[in-house]
Motif scaffolding. Sequence first.
Motif, PDB file in Angstrom:
ATOM      1  N   VAL A  47      38.284  63.423  54.123  1.00  0.00           N
ATOM      2  CA  VAL A  47      39.041  63.791  55.323  1.00  0.00           C
ATOM      3  C   VAL A  47      40.473  64.134  54.955  1.00  0.00           C
ATOM      4  CG1 VAL A  47      39.706  61.406  55.811  1.00  0.00           C
ATOM      5  CG2 VAL A  47      39.590  63.029  57.670  1.00  0.00           C
ATOM      6  N   ARG A  48      41.095  64.997  55.760  1.00  0.00           N
ATOM      7  CA  ARG A  48      42.518  65.309  55.586  1.00  0.00           C
ATOM      8  C   ARG A  48      43.367  64.692  56.696  1.00  0.00           C
ATOM      9  NH1 ARG A  48      43.708  68.432  51.464  1.00  0.00           N
ATOM     10  NH2 ARG A  48      42.175  69.858  50.633  1.00  0.00           N
ATOM     11  N   GLY A  49      42.806  64.468  57.854  1.00  0.00           N
ATOM     12  CA  GLY A  49      43.556  63.848  58.932  1.00  0.00           C
ATOM     13  C   GLY A  49      42.781  63.898  60.228  1.00  0.00           C
ATOM     14  N   THR A  50      42.303  62.766  60.704  1.00  0.00           N
ATOM     15  CA  THR A  50      41.544  62.700  61.943  1.00  0.00           C
ATOM     16  C   THR A  50      41.273  61.251  62.284  1.00  0.00           C
ATOM     17  OG1 THR A  50      39.626  63.578  63.111  1.00  0.00           O
ATOM     18  CG2 THR A  50      39.248  62.799  60.890  1.00  0.00           C
ATOM     19  N   GLU A  51      40.511  61.028  63.355  1.00  0.00           N
ATOM     20  CA  GLU A  51      40.061  59.701  63.736  1.00  0.00           C
ATOM     21  C   GLU A  51      38.545  59.700  63.611  1.00  0.00           C
ATOM     22  OE1 GLU A  51      40.146  57.406  67.890  1.00  0.00           O
ATOM     23  OE2 GLU A  51      42.139  57.911  67.116  1.00  0.00           O
ATOM     24  N   LEU A  66      48.105  52.555  55.851  1.00  0.00           N
ATOM     25  CA  LEU A  66      48.277  53.553  54.788  1.00  0.00           C
ATOM     26  C   LEU A  66      49.469  54.421  55.152  1.00  0.00           C
ATOM     27  CD1 LEU A  66      44.589  54.814  54.564  1.00  0.00           C
ATOM     28  CD2 LEU A  66      45.659  53.070  53.148  1.00  0.00           C
ATOM     29  N   GLU A  67      50.375  54.617  54.235  1.00  0.00           N
ATOM     30  CA  GLU A  67      51.510  55.509  54.439  1.00  0.00           C
ATOM     31  C   GLU A  67      52.297  55.175  55.694  1.00  0.00           C
ATOM     32  OE1 GLU A  67      50.946  59.731  53.596  1.00  0.00           O
ATOM     33  OE2 GLU A  67      48.872  59.244  53.172  1.00  0.00           O
ATOM     34  N   GLY A  68      52.220  53.950  56.157  1.00  0.00           N
ATOM     35  CA  GLY A  68      53.024  53.530  57.291  1.00  0.00           C
ATOM     36  C   GLY A  68      52.428  53.802  58.649  1.00  0.00           C
ATOM     37  N   ASP A  69      51.789  54.961  58.877  1.00  0.00           N
ATOM     38  CA  ASP A  69      51.298  55.242  60.226  1.00  0.00           C
ATOM     39  C   ASP A  69      49.846  55.694  60.268  1.00  0.00           C
ATOM     40  OD1 ASP A  69      51.796  57.669  59.101  1.00  0.00           O
ATOM     41  OD2 ASP A  69      53.101  58.413  60.691  1.00  0.00           O
ATOM     42  N   ASP A 125      47.798  69.001  49.601  1.00  0.00           N
ATOM     43  CA  ASP A 125      47.087  68.644  48.374  1.00  0.00           C
ATOM     44  C   ASP A 125      46.617  67.202  48.356  1.00  0.00           C
ATOM     45  OD1 ASP A 125      47.459  71.224  47.311  1.00  0.00           O
ATOM     46  OD2 ASP A 125      49.505  70.687  46.717  1.00  0.00           O
ATOM     47  N   LYS A 126      46.551  66.565  49.515  1.00  0.00           N
ATOM     48  CA  LYS A 126      46.129  65.167  49.573  1.00  0.00           C
ATOM     49  C   LYS A 126      44.743  65.053  50.188  1.00  0.00           C
ATOM     50  CE  LYS A 126      50.795  63.403  49.845  1.00  0.00           C
ATOM     51  NZ  LYS A 126      51.730  62.570  50.588  1.00  0.00           N
ATOM     52  N   ARG A 127      44.034  64.011  49.779  1.00  0.00           N
ATOM     53  CA  ARG A 127      42.668  63.814  50.245  1.00  0.00           C
ATOM     54  C   ARG A 127      42.389  62.322  50.375  1.00  0.00           C
ATOM     55  NH1 ARG A 127      37.204  66.035  47.250  1.00  0.00           N
ATOM     56  NH2 ARG A 127      36.150  64.115  47.608  1.00  0.00           N
ATOM     57  N   LEU A 128      41.667  61.939  51.422  1.00  0.00           N
ATOM     58  CA  LEU A 128      41.221  60.567  51.600  1.00  0.00           C
ATOM     59  C   LEU A 128      39.703  60.564  51.604  1.00  0.00           C
ATOM     60  CD1 LEU A 128      42.564  57.727  53.623  1.00  0.00           C
ATOM     61  CD2 LEU A 128      40.212  58.385  54.100  1.00  0.00           C
ATOM     62  N   VAL A 129      39.120  59.673  50.806  1.00  0.00           N
ATOM     63  CA  VAL A 129      37.662  59.605  50.662  1.00  0.00           C
ATOM     64  C   VAL A 129      37.199  58.195  50.994  1.00  0.00           C
ATOM     65  CG1 VAL A 129      35.734  59.801  49.040  1.00  0.00           C
ATOM     66  CG2 VAL A 129      37.664  61.379  48.869  1.00  0.00           C
ATOM     67  N   VAL A 130      36.156  58.092  51.821  1.00  0.00           N
ATOM     68  CA  VAL A 130      35.485  56.816  52.069  1.00  0.00           C
ATOM     69  C   VAL A 130      34.060  56.963  51.537  1.00  0.00           C
ATOM     70  CG1 VAL A 130      34.673  55.155  53.778  1.00  0.00           C
ATOM     71  CG2 VAL A 130      36.883  56.302  54.102  1.00  0.00           C
ATOM     72  N   ARG A 131      33.724  56.134  50.563  1.00  0.00           N
ATOM     73  CA  ARG A 131      32.381  56.133  49.963  1.00  0.00           C
ATOM     74  C   ARG A 131      31.576  54.971  50.532  1.00  0.00           C
ATOM     75  NH1 ARG A 131      32.694  59.536  45.616  1.00  0.00           N
ATOM     76  NH2 ARG A 131      34.837  59.956  44.951  1.00  0.00           N
ATOM     77  N   THR A 132      30.259  55.138  50.571  1.00  0.00           N
ATOM     78  CA  THR A 132      29.335  54.059  50.911  1.00  0.00           C
ATOM     79  C   THR A 132      28.223  54.115  49.870  1.00  0.00           C
ATOM     80  OG1 THR A 132      27.733  55.240  52.294  1.00  0.00           O
ATOM     81  CG2 THR A 132      29.810  54.584  53.358  1.00  0.00           C
ATOM     82  N   PRO A 133      27.284  53.186  49.886  1.00  0.00           N
ATOM     83  CA  PRO A 133      26.178  53.275  48.928  1.00  0.00           C
ATOM     84  C   PRO A 133      25.363  54.559  49.056  1.00  0.00           C
ATOM     85  CG  PRO A 133      26.296  51.072  49.841  1.00  0.00           C
ATOM     86  CD  PRO A 133      27.260  51.917  50.622  1.00  0.00           C
ATOM     87  N   LYS A 182      46.659  60.109  59.972  1.00  0.00           N
ATOM     88  CA  LYS A 182      47.572  61.187  60.353  1.00  0.00           C
ATOM     89  C   LYS A 182      47.267  62.391  59.480  1.00  0.00           C
ATOM     90  CE  LYS A 182      51.307  60.523  57.138  1.00  0.00           C
ATOM     91  NZ  LYS A 182      52.711  60.645  56.928  1.00  0.00           N
ATOM     92  N   LYS A 183      47.803  63.516  59.817  1.00  0.00           N
ATOM     93  CA  LYS A 183      47.584  64.729  59.030  1.00  0.00           C
ATOM     94  C   LYS A 183      48.112  64.503  57.615  1.00  0.00           C
ATOM     95  CE  LYS A 183      46.410  69.114  58.899  1.00  0.00           C
ATOM     96  NZ  LYS A 183      45.038  69.548  59.082  1.00  0.00           N
TER      97      LYS A 183
END
Length: 195
Positions: A134-138, A77-80, A120-128, A115-116
């Motif tokens: 998350v905004r940036g972490t491992e 995603l986004e290269g890195d 105004d950006k957001r990443l979401v992982v959904r499950t059942p 990465k950070k």
Amino acid sequence: MLATFAAAAFLASVPATAQDDGAQSSDARLVTSEGEVFIYSGDAPDDGVPADEKEQAPLQAGDRVHTGADGRAEIGLEGDSILELGPNSDFTVNKLQSEETDFMLGWGRLIAKIKKLGKDKRLVVRTPTAVAAVRGTEFGVEVAEDEGETHVAVFDEGKVAVSGSEDERETMLSANKETEIKRGEGPRKAAKLRH
């Protein structure tokens, strides 16, 4: 009960292989794969293509990645930033927009090295059973195939907001914390990550 993240933490310690290619924030692509991995296009959901024929090809909203018992895949995603799918995982791209990237892990295991992200950006992982924003972490997400029970863990740094898919109560996970979510329930109180 789901297995602990000991194996996942080991997987997370392996360096990501994606290169920074200046990709747009809405870019997601299969970077590498090994073992049995198939890509199902949103336009042809029943016709899987072996992943080795699709490496470096962009993924689109509606595309699905399925790993077999010996399969693993890395999605850049986004290269890195990297999403690592473990064996026996089913992963769908829901949305790829500059302000929000949204994925579905139907079952299996995912380790995210994000990465950070911008303000105004957001990443979401959904499950059942859960939603992890998350905004940036491992962090890692593991979903039991039969009941959809979800386990979410944050490894070294950052924060992940976790809620149930049917219950909007939210638990904030910080470094070395984990929670689990059962169908129809909110997340349990954050607990120390089991190693």
